[in-house]
Design a protein around this motif. Sequence first.
Motif, PDB file in Angstrom:
ATOM      1  N   SER A   1      -8.092  12.665  -2.207  1.00 17.08           N
ATOM      2  CA  SER A   1      -8.398  12.836  -0.787  1.00 17.08           C
ATOM      3  C   SER A   1      -7.315  13.632  -0.077  1.00 17.08           C
ATOM      4  O   SER A   1      -7.589  14.337   0.907  1.00 17.08           O
ATOM      5  CB  SER A   1      -8.570  11.474  -0.110  1.00 17.08           C
ATOM      6  OG  SER A   1      -7.330  10.800   0.002  1.00 17.08           O
TER       7      SER A   1
ATOM      8  N   ILE B   1       2.542  11.428   0.189  1.00 13.64           N
ATOM      9  CA  ILE B   1       2.220  10.049  -0.194  1.00 13.64           C
ATOM     10  C   ILE B   1       3.475   9.427  -0.761  1.00 13.64           C
ATOM     11  O   ILE B   1       4.092   9.979  -1.683  1.00 13.64           O
ATOM     12  CB  ILE B   1       1.099   9.997  -1.251  1.00 13.64           C
ATOM     13  CG1 ILE B   1      -0.186  10.643  -0.742  1.00 13.64           C
ATOM     14  CG2 ILE B   1       0.832   8.547  -1.654  1.00 13.64           C
ATOM     15  CD1 ILE B   1      -1.270  10.737  -1.815  1.00 13.64           C
TER      16      ILE B   1
ATOM     17  N   LEU C   1      -7.009   8.179  -3.637  1.00 11.55           N
ATOM     18  CA  LEU C   1      -6.082   8.567  -2.574  1.00 11.55           C
ATOM     19  C   LEU C   1      -5.487   9.938  -2.851  1.00 11.55           C
ATOM     20  O   LEU C   1      -5.409  10.786  -1.951  1.00 11.55           O
ATOM     21  CB  LEU C   1      -4.974   7.522  -2.437  1.00 11.55           C
ATOM     22  CG  LEU C   1      -3.885   7.831  -1.412  1.00 11.55           C
ATOM     23  CD1 LEU C   1      -4.476   7.990  -0.015  1.00 11.55           C
ATOM     24  CD2 LEU C   1      -2.810   6.751  -1.434  1.00 11.55           C
TER      25      LEU C   1
ATOM     26  N   ARG D   1       0.834  -1.204   0.000  1.00 15.77           N
ATOM     27  CA  ARG D   1       0.000   0.000   0.000  1.00 15.77           C
ATOM     28  C   ARG D   1       0.865   1.250   0.000  1.00 15.77           C
ATOM     29  O   ARG D   1       1.961   1.264   0.553  1.00 15.77           O
ATOM     30  CB  ARG D   1      -0.891   0.019   1.248  1.00 15.77           C
ATOM     31  CG  ARG D   1      -1.751  -1.218   1.444  1.00 15.77           C
ATOM     32  CD  ARG D   1      -2.878  -1.288   0.443  1.00 15.77           C
ATOM     33  NE  ARG D   1      -3.764  -2.408   0.718  1.00 15.77           N
ATOM     34  CZ  ARG D   1      -4.776  -2.750  -0.053  1.00 15.77           C
ATOM     35  NH1 ARG D   1      -5.032  -2.055  -1.154  1.00 15.77           N
ATOM     36  NH2 ARG D   1      -5.535  -3.782   0.252  1.00 15.77           N
TER      37      ARG D   1
END
Length: 262
Positions: free
Chosen positions: A191, A167, A188, A159
């Motif tokens: 967000s 990130i 992702l 992940r």
Amino acid sequence: MAIISLTTDWQHRDYYLGALKGRLLSICPDAQLVDLSHNVDNYNISQASFIIKNAFIHFPKGSIHIIGVKSEETPEHPHLAVKYQDHYFIGADNGIFSLVMKGDPQEIVRIENTEKEAQFLTFPELNIFSKVAAHISKHNSLAGLGPTQKSLYRLVPIRALIQKGTITGQVIYIDSYGNVTTNISKELFESMNQKREFEILVQSNHYRITKINKNYFENSEGDFLALFNSSGLLEIAINKGNLAELLQLDINSDIRIKFHDH
């Protein structure tokens, strides 16, 4: 007419693919055989699963998918036939099914009732998978192949990591153009983005991308670019160039996105 797809790591050099197709056409003469890919790196079930997962959804329901990657049966990883989203998958239970399938399968059957030919024990695609495909083609069912099994052997995909406005993802697939797909999803990214400025960092801080494209042609030839591809994942590329080769990127290479508050 059965549709049977084939995914292997044989890379066309050996006789294996020709033998398998010949056997399938002998026992399923009306079958339509479709090559998904035979250029999977040896034993690379992660790469194979990415190809299968993104291809099978475009096939008609009832299609049969033979997985000839790391296909040897062991006591821990038996041969299975699996029904998922009204498609049928045949392979070894080595984790690849869990990587292809997001939810629970409709049915899992351990292949035990298929006659094995002694001279082909090291060639399960020919010895077993072809016969299972013929059975499914004829009966449109897994009944009679063996006992049912409750669950699959599971591998957990890596992940992307979220930490302090950053990130950190990894390269999970490199296509034939040298474009790299990461495990950073569009959901992702959005967000975390919240309309903030961001930098996509490739190979530490040496290469920066500060926008998301919709198409490759938005950048000039030779320029670095980022977009969300048809898999819904962040892809890094060079317009008309080979990014992976240029930057020596490989599977699991880090790609970071830093978000900046105004």
